[in-house]
Design an enzyme around this catalytic site. Structure first.
Site: not given
Ligand code: FE2
Length: 261
Positions: A10, A41-42, A68-69, A153, A178
């Protein structure tokens, strides 16, 4: 052939993006990498904008996966529909923009399928089963890809391990993302799937999961909630190399190749 796949943990914040720009291409060259998957995702802290996705591709990602983001920055939704090289988890319960898997062209005309799924345990219970979703995708696309890769994830090491063993022999490499903490359990499962519980992260090394330590400490001390800020300072790039024998369909090597600044 011996397909060499690099999976990158990530990417967190602008610092993580800069770190990726500095190190990914040299790392790919050093390890003769054919195909690179990066979790992004981050990239903007929580979620990412189209410009962050473009930066991930510019830095050397072939495919970008999320988690999730995914919807942390809603400006990404149209981009998810138009760019087939960025994936969001395939097991969102309702129909949403974007796609959860893709089949891509690798070296020598090789077809490479990439699946992005998200775990439910302690993360998001409003999801379809990632296990049944994996079954469905692999069944509906049987014979369409010579190699299958998966970014799972998820929060729980147990859920990630369960996915690895559940799909052993059906996908060639499966890694977790994640938690932002790299694990040391890279292994080849009995039926030939290369597996690791978590890749780790790409971003500030002197941080708690990429965030300024004082922000996270304050939260655990019970103070008023404060906005998380990205940490700065020297960075690290956490990545794992999977070597896949495309004749046998078995992974032959799972190796951490982290960069520490
Ligand atoms: Fe995440």
């Amino acid at each position: 052939m011996q397909l060499r796949v690099l999976a990158v943990g990530d990417v967190v914040s602008e610092y993580g993006l800069d770190c990726l720009h500095r190190h990914l291409r040299p790392l790919k060259k050093q390890h003769d990498v054919h195909f690179t998957v990066v979790n992004g995702e981050n990239a903007a802290g929580i979620g990412l904008l189209p410009r962050h996705a473009e930066e991930l591709f510019d830095a050397g990602a072939d495919v970008v996966t999320l988690g999730n983001h995914t919807w942390g920055k809603l400006q990404i939704t149209e981009y998810l529909d138009t760019n087939p090289y960025i994936l969001r988890p395939a097991n969102f319960a309702s129909p949403l923009p974007g796609r959860g898997f893709g089949i891509y062209e690798g070296p020598r005309g090789l077809t490479i399928g990439v699946i992005n799924l998200m775990g439910r345990f302690e993360l998001d219970s409003n999801l379809d089963s990632p296990f049944q979703t994996a079954d469905r995708i692999l069944k509906e696309n049987a014979g369409k890809a010579q190699v299958w890769l998966m970014d799972f994830h998820a929060e729980a090491t147990s859920e990630k391990g369960a996915m690895g063993w559940y799909l052993d022999g059906q996908v060639q490499a499966l890694w977790g993302t994640h938690t932002h903490v790299p694990t040391a359990d890279g292994q080849i499962l009995p039926q030939g799937t290369g597996f690791i519980t978590d890749l780790g992260m790409t971003g500030p090394a002197q941080s708690i999961l990429g965030v300024r330590p004082e922000n996270s400490i304050q939260r655990f001390l019970g103070g008023l909630p404060r906005r998380y800020e990205a940490a700065s300072g020297p960075c690290k790039l956490n990545a794992v190399l999977f070597v896949i024998d495309t004749d046998t369909g078995r992974c032959t090597q799972v190796t951490r190749c982290d960069v520490l600044e």
